[in-house]
Structures are given as C-alpha cells and as structure tokens.
Enzyme design. Sequence first.
Site, short mmCIF file in Angstrom:
data_model
loop_
_atom_site.label_atom_id
_atom_site.label_comp_id
_atom_site.label_asym_id
_atom_site.label_seq_id
_atom_site.Cartn_x
_atom_site.Cartn_y
_atom_site.Cartn_z
CG LEU A 93 -1.86 1.20 1.36
CD1 LEU A 93 -2.76 1.38 0.14
CD2 LEU A 93 -2.70 1.07 2.63
CB SER A 222 -6.27 -2.88 10.31
OG SER A 222 -6.93 -4.10 10.04
CE1 TYR A 235 -1.57 -5.49 11.20
CE2 TYR A 235 -3.89 -6.09 11.31
CZ TYR A 235 -2.87 -5.39 10.71
OH TYR A 235 -3.13 -4.57 9.65
CB THR A 270 -0.01 -6.20 0.40
OG1 THR A 270 -0.41 -6.51 1.75
CG2 THR A 270 -0.85 -5.03 -0.10
#
Length: 353
Positions: A93, A222, A235, A270
Amino acid sequence: MAPCTEEWNQRGKVFKNFEKLPESWDCQYDQLYLVRKSLLKVRVMDFVTSTAILPLLFGCVGIFGVFKLLQWIRMKAYLRNAVVVVTGATSGLGRECARVFYSAGAKLVLCGRNREALEELTKELASLATKVQTHKPYMVTFDLADPGAIAAATAEILQCFGHVDVLINNAGISYRGAIVDTTTDVDKKVMETNYFGPVALTKALLPSMIKRRQGHIVAISSVQGKISIPFRSAYAASKHATQAFFDCLRAEMEQYEIEVTVISPGYIHTNLSLNAVTADGSTYGVMDKTTAQGRSPAEVARDVLAAVGKKKKDVILADLLPSLAIYLRTLAPGLFFRLMASRARKERKSKNS
C-alpha cells in the site's frame, strides 16, 4: 363474463377522475384495480414531467454536480505541491500511495528500511506520465521499529523541503499465532512497528506543524483496529492502540487546525501475511486466502488519496461483511463473540487436520 380491457382503456381516457367511475360497468374488480393503478401511474408521470418539477430536479442535479466539482478542485489544490511523507513506501500500500500522491503533484519524502527499493521506486515514479507538474522525491532510510532512529530520521525529513504537510503512517507488520504460544517479545515487536514507531514519528514532527498551524496526520490502521479476530491478537492490539491514540490526537490538534485521519482498510492483496511474524518470532510465509482475495493496493491507495484530499476524520475501506461486523460488535456483542468463538474453533481445526 367477457373481458373488456379495451373498453376500460377507452373509458379511462374520458373518466380521468377514476374515483367517480360508473358503478354500472360490469368488469371484474381486478380489472378495475388495474385501470386505477394505470391512471395513477399516468398522474404521477404527469406530475414528475410537469414544468414545475423538472426544473427543480435538474437544478438539484446541477447543484450536486457543482458541489462535487468544487470538492474535486479543492482536493487537487490541497495536495498539489504539498510535502507528503510516506512510511513503508517500498512495497504494498505504501508504494501505491507514493504513486498516487506523486501523480497528484505532491512533493514526496519516501521512507523505508531498504535503500535499494526506495531508489527503484524513485526511478519508477520519474517514468510515470502525469498531467501535473511533479517533483523529484527524497528518500530517508530508517527502521521505524528502532526508537533511536526516529530523531535523526525526523531531522532528515525536515531538511528535505523544510516542513511536512502530510504524514502518512503506513509502515506495519502483521502477526499470526495463538496467544498461549506467543512470547511477549513478539507482542513488543509488533507494537513497536505498528504503534510506538508511528507515534514517535508523529510526535517528532508535530512541533513543526503546530508552529505553522498547518498539517495533516494520517494513520493507516485496519478493520482489526475496530474489531478483533482470533489468532491476530498482537496485530489487533496494535491497531486498537493506533485508533485510540490518533482519535485523541485529533481532538487535541483541533485548536492548531491540524487534521487527523484514521483509515481502516479490510483485506488488501499485499505481502502482509507472507511477512507476518508468528508466535515464536519466525516469518509466517503464507499468503492467506482472505489476503489473496483482498482489494488491490492501487485501489485502496486512491481511496486514501481521496480521504486525505477531503480531510475525512475516520474512514473504513472494507467490504460488506467486515463493515457489518463492526456494527455487530457494538449492537449485538453477544452474537459477535459467539461468531468469533466459532471462527476460532474452525481455524484451530483446520490447522490440526
């Protein structure tokens, strides 16, 4: 009883006021209903196409079109010649954000750990055909996860153009693993890259923005900064912390006229899952199915450009299901928790099979 549809059509032209149709007509009730419905449609169309309503409709469309045009012009003017810093610019990104902001006429400062990859990106940008005047990007090489590198990197960034208009905190790392198997060193590594690094760089650049009373901080978070899914604990925790910090920052920076945008994408195609760390700190090395089916980074980058240009506060760039999950977490938490528990069981079973 013989059908008389044609007769009704003829008589309907005469008796436009269908509430006063003669009761002596012997057609069936459903035919009467159809005629009334048909006449009602005619009257509605007559109203819509009347000289009073058409100019109003065209006027509304025209005003909306002018509004969108002015918004587009304002966005282009806001980004043209703006100094934009992009972290994690070497791939995914970040690389696509560099492309779209460069094409918009921004003055780029590209940041990343790999100098060769940054040089390759700079050459690629120079070869792009653009409709606006472009500027040669600067490169700053440093590791965002290294606290000791932030101060020197900030000084180098400010030396490039003298100031920063837009900071895009994009660099990040993902994680896959069970909580019971994950060492705290892995948790710290993810938090250092995804949270403490961007926070430190933001704090280092803020004084210059406050002095100018101008600037825009962008955090690429996110969907997992709003909801948590199993086996993504480190995460999700780092992205929840990111969301909270930049929400606070937005409120505190309002007095200095500094914009703060938090962007929460869903799955993007990605190498994020390939480069993710696991419970023991090793590289995951697997392209998840959800990641492989995610949106293209180029498409998301264009949405990031639009969000920054329009100075949006909080943006969710996700498909329907993740977006619904965010609302479900708030409106029906019990159901959401059961769904996540079910997901955990399925994922655990697939790993053991």
